[in-house]
Design a protein around this motif. Sequence first.
Motif: not given
Length: 140
Positions: A57, A72-74, A76
Amino acid sequence: MKPSRVRAAACPCGGRPAGASHEDCCGRYLDDVADTPAPDAEALMRSRYSAFARGDAAYLLETWHPSHRPATLELEPGTRWLGLEVIRHDVQDASHATVEFVARSRRGGGAAQRLHERSRFVRELVAGQWRWFYLDGDLL
């Protein structure tokens, strides 16, 4: 006795050239984003696919243009990236390009999915170095 040869892992993006190892393809950009920027929009798109496949990420955020970058980047969990097909790389000028691609993935034990997108990229001078950034894309 012959020495054993360990084959380098293939790049998740499929390789550029085809079949290239991750180290010889996208790995150099992911491992050294500060000093080894992708040389063109297609290479950046391929390296971003590899970053998704590897769960990186930080690289995705770093290569996203600040004007469009999420805070932010989540990623999967449980997503398995199955392959990438670059359909078209169009250069509009020295600082703008688009890349059309199809990325295939599978979440958990579910059905495979296809992401068909035309992504826009921009090239800017940052700290004395030209860098390509992902802007956004249109699903096709």
